[in-house]
Design a protein around this motif. Structure first.
Motif, PDB file in Angstrom:
ATOM      1  N   ILE A  57       9.735   2.793   2.036  1.00 15.42           N
ATOM      2  CA  ILE A  57      10.271   1.482   1.256  1.00 15.42           C
ATOM      3  C   ILE A  57       8.973   0.314   2.170  1.00 15.42           C
ATOM      4  N   THR A  58       8.304  -0.159   1.375  1.00 14.90           N
ATOM      5  CA  THR A  58       7.287  -1.226   2.480  1.00 14.90           C
ATOM      6  C   THR A  58       7.983  -2.662   2.292  1.00 14.90           C
ATOM      7  N   GLY A  59       7.687  -3.151   3.049  1.00 17.37           N
ATOM      8  CA  GLY A  59       8.642  -4.896   3.481  1.00 17.37           C
ATOM      9  C   GLY A  59       8.260  -5.847   2.582  1.00 17.37           C
ATOM     10  N   ASP A  60       9.607  -6.640   2.336  1.00 14.51           N
ATOM     11  CA  ASP A  60       9.216  -7.862   1.136  1.00 14.51           C
ATOM     12  C   ASP A  60       9.000  -8.885   2.067  1.00 14.51           C
ATOM     13  N   MET A  61       7.602  -8.993   2.729  1.00 10.26           N
ATOM     14  CA  MET A  61       7.222 -10.750   3.009  1.00 10.26           C
ATOM     15  C   MET A  61       6.117 -10.838   3.078  1.00 10.26           C
ATOM     16  N   GLU A  62       5.784 -11.789   3.333  1.00  7.33           N
ATOM     17  CA  GLU A  62       4.204 -12.724   3.077  1.00  7.33           C
ATOM     18  C   GLU A  62       3.168 -11.428   4.513  1.00  7.33           C
ATOM     19  N   ASN A  63       2.364 -10.780   3.226  1.00  3.12           N
ATOM     20  CA  ASN A  63       1.253  -9.985   3.234  1.00  3.12           C
ATOM     21  C   ASN A  63       1.598  -8.519   3.632  1.00  3.12           C
ATOM     22  N   ALA A  64       2.669  -8.501   3.378  1.00  2.00           N
ATOM     23  CA  ALA A  64       3.727  -7.418   3.698  1.00  2.00           C
ATOM     24  C   ALA A  64       2.574  -6.066   3.406  1.00  2.00           C
ATOM     25  N   GLY A  65       2.208  -6.097   2.268  1.00  4.22           N
ATOM     26  CA  GLY A  65       1.840  -5.079   1.171  1.00  4.22           C
ATOM     27  C   GLY A  65      -0.197  -4.364   2.079  1.00  4.22           C
ATOM     28  N   THR A  66      -0.230  -3.515   1.623  1.00  6.51           N
ATOM     29  CA  THR A  66      -1.529  -3.117   2.001  1.00  6.51           C
ATOM     30  C   THR A  66      -2.496  -2.459   1.536  1.00  6.51           C
ATOM     31  N   ASP A  67      -3.576  -1.834   1.045  1.00  8.54           N
ATOM     32  CA  ASP A  67      -4.408  -0.998   0.497  1.00  8.54           C
ATOM     33  C   ASP A  67      -4.599   0.204   1.212  1.00  8.54           C
ATOM     34  N   GLY A  68      -4.434  -0.105   2.480  1.00 11.55           N
ATOM     35  CA  GLY A  68      -4.714   1.370   3.604  1.00 11.55           C
ATOM     36  C   GLY A  68      -4.338   2.921   3.468  1.00 11.55           C
ATOM     37  N   ARG A  69      -4.594   3.194   4.237  1.00 11.65           N
ATOM     38  CA  ARG A  69      -3.948   4.622   4.340  1.00 11.65           C
ATOM     39  C   ARG A  69      -3.193   5.416   4.434  1.00 11.65           C
ATOM     40  N   VAL A  70      -1.905   5.497   4.138  1.00 13.22           N
ATOM     41  CA  VAL A  70      -0.619   6.242   5.231  1.00 13.22           C
ATOM     42  C   VAL A  70      -0.554   7.941   5.218  1.00 13.22           C
ATOM     43  N   TYR A  71      -0.598   8.611   5.760  1.00 10.34           N
ATOM     44  CA  TYR A  71      -0.230   9.951   6.391  1.00 10.34           C
ATOM     45  C   TYR A  71       1.016  10.493   6.782  1.00 10.34           C
ATOM     46  N   LEU A  72       1.549  11.370   6.025  1.00 10.61           N
ATOM     47  CA  LEU A  72       2.591  11.695   7.052  1.00 10.61           C
ATOM     48  C   LEU A  72       2.405  13.140   8.336  1.00 10.61           C
ATOM     49  N   GLY A  73       2.661  12.828   9.906  1.00 14.05           N
ATOM     50  CA  GLY A  73       2.691  14.681  10.284  1.00 14.05           C
ATOM     51  C   GLY A  73       3.968  14.805  10.396  1.00 14.05           C
ATOM     52  N   LEU A  74       3.696  16.289  10.008  1.00 14.07           N
ATOM     53  CA  LEU A  74       5.368  17.577  10.159  1.00 14.07           C
ATOM     54  C   LEU A  74       4.086  18.773  10.013  1.00 14.07           C
ATOM     55  N   GLY A  75       5.129  19.435  11.420  1.00 14.93           N
ATOM     56  CA  GLY A  75       4.816  20.748  11.342  1.00 14.93           C
ATOM     57  C   GLY A  75       3.803  21.435  11.693  1.00 14.93           C
ATOM     58  N   GLY A  76       3.213  20.543  12.582  1.00 17.23           N
ATOM     59  CA  GLY A  76       1.837  20.446  13.090  1.00 17.23           C
ATOM     60  C   GLY A  76       0.619  20.723  11.855  1.00 17.23           C
ATOM     61  N   ARG A  77       1.082  19.850  11.306  1.00 12.63           N
ATOM     62  CA  ARG A  77       0.201  19.863   9.830  1.00 12.63           C
ATOM     63  C   ARG A  77      -0.068  18.365   9.213  1.00 12.63           C
ATOM     64  N   GLU A  78      -0.958  17.489   8.528  1.00 11.52           N
ATOM     65  CA  GLU A  78      -1.104  16.257   8.495  1.00 11.52           C
ATOM     66  C   GLU A  78      -0.750  16.198   6.294  1.00 11.52           C
ATOM     67  N   PHE A  79      -0.691  15.078   5.903  1.00 11.65           N
ATOM     68  CA  PHE A  79      -0.583  15.114   4.520  1.00 11.65           C
ATOM     69  C   PHE A  79      -1.003  13.570   4.438  1.00 11.65           C
ATOM     70  N   ARG A  80      -1.910  13.542   3.039  1.00 12.51           N
ATOM     71  CA  ARG A  80      -2.091  11.951   2.670  1.00 12.51           C
ATOM     72  C   ARG A  80      -0.791  11.569   2.103  1.00 12.51           C
ATOM     73  N   LEU A  81      -0.895  10.386   1.742  1.00 17.89           N
ATOM     74  CA  LEU A  81       0.365  10.109   0.926  1.00 17.89           C
ATOM     75  C   LEU A  81       0.100   9.155   0.031  1.00 17.89           C
ATOM     76  N   ASP A  82      -0.852   9.069  -1.261  1.00 19.94           N
ATOM     77  CA  ASP A  82      -1.250   8.179  -2.377  1.00 19.94           C
ATOM     78  C   ASP A  82      -0.549   9.276  -3.057  1.00 19.94           C
ATOM     79  N   SER A  83      -1.403   7.788  -4.520  1.00 18.61           N
ATOM     80  CA  SER A  83      -0.397   7.963  -6.015  1.00 18.61           C
ATOM     81  C   SER A  83      -1.515   7.280  -6.482  1.00 18.61           C
ATOM     82  N   ARG A  84      -1.833   7.998  -7.860  1.00 16.83           N
ATOM     83  CA  ARG A  84      -2.140   6.886  -9.131  1.00 16.83           C
ATOM     84  C   ARG A  84      -1.693   5.598  -8.688  1.00 16.83           C
ATOM     85  N   ALA A  85      -0.714   5.357  -8.084  1.00 16.57           N
ATOM     86  CA  ALA A  85       0.163   3.885  -8.379  1.00 16.57           C
ATOM     87  C   ALA A  85      -0.426   2.638  -7.435  1.00 16.57           C
ATOM     88  N   ASP A  86      -0.127   2.026  -7.437  1.00 22.85           N
ATOM     89  CA  ASP A  86      -1.118   0.982  -6.644  1.00 22.85           C
ATOM     90  C   ASP A  86      -0.058   1.191  -5.272  1.00 22.85           C
TER      91      ASP A  86
END
Length: 176
Positions: A12-41
């Motif tokens: 959940i992204t915060g609901d305040m001014e300038n809270a959103g981003t076009d940056g990249r977000v990754y999850l690290g779990l179990g010794g591996r990293e995953f990119r969290l991205d979809s076709r949505a904005d």
């Protein structure tokens, strides 16, 4: 040792001014990293997304707000470096943000990572500590948040009310 078949990441992204981003977000779990991205904005102000890595908890149809990640073959815990529940306690669980664009910061309201085994059997979850709310991330303030709170059915603990309100429905019933 049990193979991890799916991961659901609720962000959940915060609901305040300038809270959103076009940056990249990754999850690290179990010794591996995953990119969290979809076709949505992704990661827009006030957005609530549930990213599916591997097998979703309600296959084959994913109820909203669940969405599959882009490049699922590269972001599947069953492919490549196959994840196992034995790996979960051997490395930190974290969310990493890589800023992009003119407004590179991001406000994270909350994050939950649910781990599934077998045919969508719930194994446990990871989240931020109780009291966490609206962390700004970016170059000036840091780009990683560690998910230091966890819960598994075999080690039941009460779920704090501050976290309980953000839990996906599947966890609300397990924590009663």
């Amino acid at each position: 040792m049990t193979a991890i078949t799916g991961i659901l990441v609720q962000i959940i992204t915060g609901d305040m001014e300038n809270a959103g981003t076009d940056g990249r977000v990754y999850l690290g779990l179990g010794g591996r990293e995953f990119r969290l991205d979809s076709r949505a904005d992704d990661f827009e102000r006030g957005s609530w997304r549930e990213y599916i890595l591997g097998r979703g908890p309600k296959e084959p149809d994913l109820p909203s707000p669940q969405i599959r990640v882009e490049w699922p073959g590269f972001n599947d815990p069953r492919i490549g470096f196959v994840l196992d529940t034995a790996f979960l306690d051997k490395s930190p669980v974290y969310l990493r943000f890589e800023p992009v664009g003119e407004d590179p910061n991001w406000n994270l309201k909350t994050v939950f990572v649910l781990v599934y085994v077998g045919q969508s059997s719930f194994h446990g979850y990871f989240t931020t500590p109780a009291g966490f709310d609206n962390l700004w991330m970016g170059h000036p303030m840091g780009k990683i948040v560690y998910l230091t709170s966890s819960w598994r059915p075999e080690r039941p603990r009460p779920v704090p009310d501050s976290i309980r309100t953000h839990l996906p429905e599947v966890l609300r019933t397990l924590s009663d």
